[in-house]
Design an enzyme around this catalytic site. Structure first.
Site, PDB file in Angstrom:
ATOM      1  N   CYS A 171     -22.873 -41.319 -21.309  1.00  0.00           N
ATOM      2  CA  CYS A 171     -22.971 -40.806 -19.938  1.00  0.00           C
ATOM      3  C   CYS A 171     -22.300 -39.441 -19.816  1.00  0.00           C
ATOM      4  O   CYS A 171     -22.700 -38.628 -18.982  1.00  0.00           O
ATOM      5  CB  CYS A 171     -22.356 -41.789 -18.950  1.00  0.00           C
ATOM      6  SG  CYS A 171     -20.642 -42.220 -19.300  1.00  0.00           S
ATOM      7  N   HIS A 178     -16.642 -44.010 -16.615  1.00  0.00           N
ATOM      8  CA  HIS A 178     -18.056 -43.627 -16.514  1.00  0.00           C
ATOM      9  C   HIS A 178     -18.182 -42.262 -15.857  1.00  0.00           C
ATOM     10  O   HIS A 178     -17.475 -41.937 -14.901  1.00  0.00           O
ATOM     11  CB  HIS A 178     -18.802 -44.679 -15.687  1.00  0.00           C
ATOM     12  CG  HIS A 178     -20.275 -44.480 -15.654  1.00  0.00           C
ATOM     13  ND1 HIS A 178     -21.067 -44.419 -16.785  1.00  0.00           N
ATOM     14  CD2 HIS A 178     -21.124 -44.321 -14.599  1.00  0.00           C
ATOM     15  CE1 HIS A 178     -22.332 -44.239 -16.441  1.00  0.00           C
ATOM     16  NE2 HIS A 178     -22.386 -44.169 -15.108  1.00  0.00           N
TER      17      HIS A 178
END
Length: 481
Positions: free
Chosen positions: A113, A428
């Site tokens: 990510c 994340h």
């Protein structure tokens, strides 16, 4: 035939004591029902005791109090579409992207990510998209890391134009070869999470070696600033650094320059806003040897910007290394950042003077009084698609002799890269990219959704929600009068 009083039932409605004169044509009875229900005569089906009324004769056995059933709708029954209706859940990625008009997402290949968010933010720069489109691979340099990353970025950007979910395996492999740290795996064999800002810096460093600067049109200023690369031209700024001896006023001030590709917003107890975080390290005290005094002495070092790039990157220094735990722990403090940013007070006096003419144009534009109709039109325009392709409607944002610079000091936020979690090597990363006006896109890997500016402003930190980590500002555009 005699007349009767009947009851007409139409759906849930019941009309009692309706006169029926069977000496008249049935079409007149239908016209009577049309006046009551709004159902056109040609759409009516009238039934009684299993029989259906014809248009030209009374073929029904009626009596007083009989119940007549009327079938038919007010509106025309929709025709079957020539192309069968297809629901979103039944579409493939390409069809869904076209229907929703959403930009392309990127597949997460296992804790990637950080790379996906970086690519989405960089793609917000239209000039970078054009530069990569023009990039011509040189087979003689096909094995260099800069070549492979630049080629991979070109491929990924081209694929993303189709608006479908892309699997950026070519770029990931190129990144692994250029920087093996990004190829580290955990105990279960999956890739480890990495620092998105390090990925951002690595990609720009590689592109800096391969993307040629854009050329200015002929006939413009003769003293053009020469740039070595596109990245330096549109992302690179310059500091003027002054070193002053606090204990020796007669010692000459030393002046030097430093180039930068991003500014750092340092976070401390006192810092609550991005502007103060940027300024906090632009003036610092240090001790070094003084030739004048023949001993160590106190000096003041100041940084002021002497060249503003078109695209200004600001990194929030949110991670601090903790030796005991061996991690980059995250500073969650709430630091407010603006949608529109003015860099004027960070600049040298000389650059400030050069910025004034364009800033005056902005002020004149804002000072003009507009009538209500013009205000409405302007508001409507601001919500339309950004006119990147129609450069003729905007004032030039760069100095005549320096394509890729900013000639006003005014910026507007183009993209935000956020982190959710407690350390740079976990959690994340997500990209939030401005589309136009108040419309933004949230790129959570391959999940793309539309959000508003209010949601962007909530990314300032203060908890376990997504915190702004890297901001990308672009030139604020002024429409020509």
């Amino acid at each position: 035939m005699p007349s009767f009083k009947v009851k007409v039932k139409w759906g849930r409605e019941l009309y009692p004591d309706i006169d029926v004169n069977t000496d008249e044509d049935p079409i007149l009875f239908k016209a009577q029902l049309f006046a009551l229900t709004g159902v056109q005569p040609e759409r009516q089906k009238i039934m009684c005791k299993g029989g259906i009324l014809k248009d030209d004769e009374w073929n029904l056995q009626l009596k007083d109090g009989a119940v007549v059933l009327l079938l038919g709708s007010k509106d025309k029954v929709p025709e079957m579409p020539q192309t069968p209706v297809k629901f979103i859940e039944d579409m493939n990625d390409a069809e869904a992207a076209t229907a929703m008009r959403l930009p392309a997402g990127l597949t997460n290949l296992g804790n990637t990510c950080y790379m996906n968010a970086t690519v989405q933010c960089l793609r917000a720069v239209p000039e970078l998209r054009k530069a990569l489109e023009k990039f011509q691979p040189d087979s003689s340099d096909a094995t260099s890391y800069a070549f492979t990353i630049s080629s991979a970025m070109k491929i990924v950007f081209a694929q993303m134009e189709k608006g479908t979910t892309i699997t950026p395996i070519v770029l990931l492999q190129a990144l692994h070869r250029a920087s093996p740290q990004f190829a580290q795996t955990g105990e279960n064999g999956t890739y480890r999470q990495q620092d998105a800002n390090e990925c951002w810096s690595e990609i720009l460093k590689m592109l800096q070696q391969k993307l040629l600067p854009l050329k200015q049109e002929l006939g413009e200023a003769t003293d053009k600033k020469v740039h070595n690369s596109f990245i330096e031209q549109f992302f690179g700024g310059t500091f003027e650094v002054k070193m002053t001896a606090d204990e020796a006023p007669d010692e000459p001030v030393t002046v030097s320059t430093e180039n930068f590709l991003q500014l750092s917003c340092f976070i401390s107890m006192e810092v609550k806003y991005m502007q103060s975080g940027l300024k906090s390290k632009m003036k610092e005290q240090l001790v070094k040897n003084s030739n004048t005094l023949g001993r160590d002495a106190h000096y003041t070092r100041t940084y002021l910007i002497s060249r503003l790039p078109a695209y200004l990157t600001v990194q929030f220094v949110r991670f601090q290394y903790k030796g005991k735990e061996g991690i980059n722990a995250k500073v969650l403090k709430d630091i407010k950042f603006p949608i529109d940013f003015d860099a004027f007070e960070l600049c040298t006096p000389d650059l400030q003077n050069k910025l004034c003419p364009m800033r005056s144009k902005y002020k004149d534009h804002e000072d003009k009084k507009m009538d209500v109709e013009t205000q409405i039109n302007k508001t409507a325009k601001s919500l339309e698609v950004d006119g990147e392709d129609d450069e003729t409607k905007y004032e030039q944002f760069w100095f005549d002799n320096d394509l890729g610079s900013n000639n006003s000091g005014y910026y507007t936020l183009k993209a935000v890269l956020t982190h959710k979690g407690r350390s740079s090597s976990s959690g994340h990363y997500v990209a939030w990219v401005r589309s136009n006006g108040d419309v933004w896109y949230k790129f959570d890997d391959d999940d793309v959704t539309s959000v508003t500016t209010d949601e962007i402003l909530r990314l300032s930190g203060g908890g376990d929600w997504h915190c702004a980590y890297v901001l990308l500002y672009g030139p604020k555009r002024l429409e020509k009068c």
